[in-house]
Motif scaffolding. Structure first.
Motif, short mmCIF file in Angstrom:
data_model
loop_
_atom_site.label_atom_id
_atom_site.label_comp_id
_atom_site.label_asym_id
_atom_site.label_seq_id
_atom_site.Cartn_x
_atom_site.Cartn_y
_atom_site.Cartn_z
N UNK A 1 0.85 -1.19 0.00
CA UNK A 1 0.00 0.00 0.00
C UNK A 1 0.88 1.24 0.00
N UNK A 2 0.27 2.39 -0.31
CA UNK A 2 0.99 3.65 -0.25
C UNK A 2 1.18 4.10 1.19
N UNK A 3 2.09 5.05 1.44
CA UNK A 3 2.38 5.51 2.81
C UNK A 3 1.14 5.98 3.57
N UNK A 4 0.21 6.65 2.88
CA UNK A 4 -0.97 7.18 3.55
C UNK A 4 -1.91 6.07 4.04
N UNK A 5 -1.71 4.85 3.55
CA UNK A 5 -2.60 3.74 3.92
C UNK A 5 -1.93 2.75 4.87
N UNK B 1 -3.89 2.11 8.25
CA UNK B 1 -5.09 1.31 8.01
C UNK B 1 -4.74 -0.15 7.73
N UNK B 2 -3.67 -0.36 6.94
CA UNK B 2 -3.26 -1.73 6.61
C UNK B 2 -2.81 -2.49 7.85
N UNK B 3 -2.04 -1.84 8.71
CA UNK B 3 -1.58 -2.50 9.95
C UNK B 3 -2.76 -2.78 10.87
N UNK B 4 -3.70 -1.86 10.94
CA UNK B 4 -4.88 -2.08 11.79
C UNK B 4 -5.67 -3.29 11.30
N UNK B 5 -5.77 -3.48 9.98
CA UNK B 5 -6.47 -4.64 9.44
C UNK B 5 -5.74 -5.93 9.79
#
Length: 403
Positions: free
Chosen positions: A265-269, A272-276
């Motif tokens: 994913x891009x830096x801004x995401x 969110x990715x780690x939370x998922x």
């Protein structure tokens, strides 16, 4: 006396003579273990290597070709610890580890600037500070600093840096009335000689023995990283100055690139990715007795099935990925037993293509499949047991055909 390093903080080399060289020991910590190193204490006629003091660590450098491992102040003298002797009376060239020195200059002058403005703007007094290896900390005599104050202080210190305000050094006699007008946290008991004043024009005059920049523009920029709770109702303000910010940005960018590669994913995401991922891990931990590899490997063309009350499509696919679905038919659902939910059928491609539509019909759902996966939404999971019975029957029929 003032050493040459205090008279000219930018001098990188200096020729002086050796006054004495005596056997000595240095106690130090290496990889968490205390060691005693045998060597020599060397006194020079003068030095550009700063002895530890005023919250600033000592300089490293060379006397001739001999590395200087420690510099301390004893009364009016700077004592240099080396592991090889140097000849008394000879002239030697002293060189300073400039990268280390300039870093200390930036952090120390940065501390003076932050301290002065925190006091002037909010009345927060500095009670101590620490020049750390990677970041520096100022202890403020206040139980907390508001986020808005932190931002206002950061903007103010950087405005002073952009203004290019000069920094000068004055040497005053202790009896000089001007000494009483400068900021100070007191002199050491063994102080000798004149009082050294660091004067940031129009901002602050402060007693200090350390090395400093000659203009605030040499600080480049200051970043206030935040605060931590300190001792005795005080607050620790954490900051970076100058080249440390460049190193911090380089390290952060390297970490960012690694995360882009790992998380896809891009830096801004990234958050969110780690939370998922964290959510998926927590859900996996809730699945009691779900032995992914050992049980599934023992089953060939025989369905393994499980219902999860929490999860999503990605979570079900994570579970399916841990099973050898080329030989195992996996049926997973997410949701309450009699309500709406999600389903996934994974396994040998031919079987999934054949069985998927019937499962869709039984669950009154919508979905599609490809490459050995058939998944979608179920309007009702009430007929889940029928689906499981259907899959067991079809797999038993498949196995007898193979025999």
């Amino acid at each position: 006396m003032a050493f040459q390093c205090q008279r000219d903080c930018y001098m990188k080399e200096f020729v002086t003579s050796v006054v004495s060289c005596c056997p000595a020991e240095l106690k130090q910590e290496v990889n968490g273990r205390k060691e005693t190193l045998k060597g020599f204490n060397v006194l020079l006629q003068d030095t550009i290597l700063f002895p530890e003091g005023g919250g600033q660590p000592d300089d490293h450098g060379l006397i001739g070709e001999v590395p200087v491992l420690r510099v301390t102040r004893q009364g009016p003298d700077a004592v240099h610890f080396v592991t090889s002797p140097v000849e008394v009376g000879q002239e030697v060239r002293v060189t300073v580890d400039w990268e280390r020195r300039f870093d200390h200059m930036q952090q120390h002058s940065g501390q003076h600037l932050i301290t002065a403005l925190a006091d002037a703007m909010f009345g927060y007094k500095t009670t101590s500070w620490d020049l750390g290896r990677h970041r520096s900390t100022i202890e403020l005599d206040t139980p907390s600093v508001k986020a808005a104050q932190l931002q206002e202080l950061e903007e103010a210190v950087n405005e002073k840096i952009r203004s290019g305000i000069p920094v000068s050094v004055q040497l005053l006699d202790l009896s000089d009335p001007a000494v009483e007008k400068v900021r100070s946290r007191g002199l050491p008991d063994d102080h000798a000689g004149p009082i050294r004043i660091i004067d940031m024009e129009g901002i602050d005059a402060n007693m200090c023995c350390g090395t400093h920049v000659t203009n605030l523009s040499h600080l480049q920029v200051i970043k206030l990283l935040g605060t931590e709770k300190g001792k005795k109702n005080k607050t620790n303000l954490i900051f970076l100055t100058g080249n440390r910010i460049l190193k911090y940005a380089e390290k952060s960018y390297s970490t960012e690139r690694s995360l882009v590669s790992l998380l896809k994913t891009g830096p801004d995401e990234h958050v969110e990715a780690v939370e998922k991922i964290q959510k998926s891990v927590k859900l996996l931990q809730k699945v009691e007795g779900f032995q992914l590899l050992s049980e599934a490997a023992a089953l060939k063309f025989y369905p393994t099935h499980h219902n999860l009350k929490e999860g999503d499509n990605e979570f079900m696919n994570i579970i399916a990925n841990e099973i050898n679905t080329e030989e195992t038919l996996v049926f997973l659902t997410v949701g309450e037993e009699k309500g709406a939910g999600l389903f996934l059928l994974a396994g040998p491609s031919g079987q999934v293509t054949e069985l998927g539509p019937r499962i869709l019909e039984l669950l009154q759902g919508k979905g599609a499949g490809k490459n050995g996966r058939f998944q979608g939404k179920a309007n009702s999971l009430a007929r889940r047991e029928e689906v499981e019975a259907f899959l067991r029957q079809r797999c038993k029929h498949h196995s007898s055909e193979e025999e």
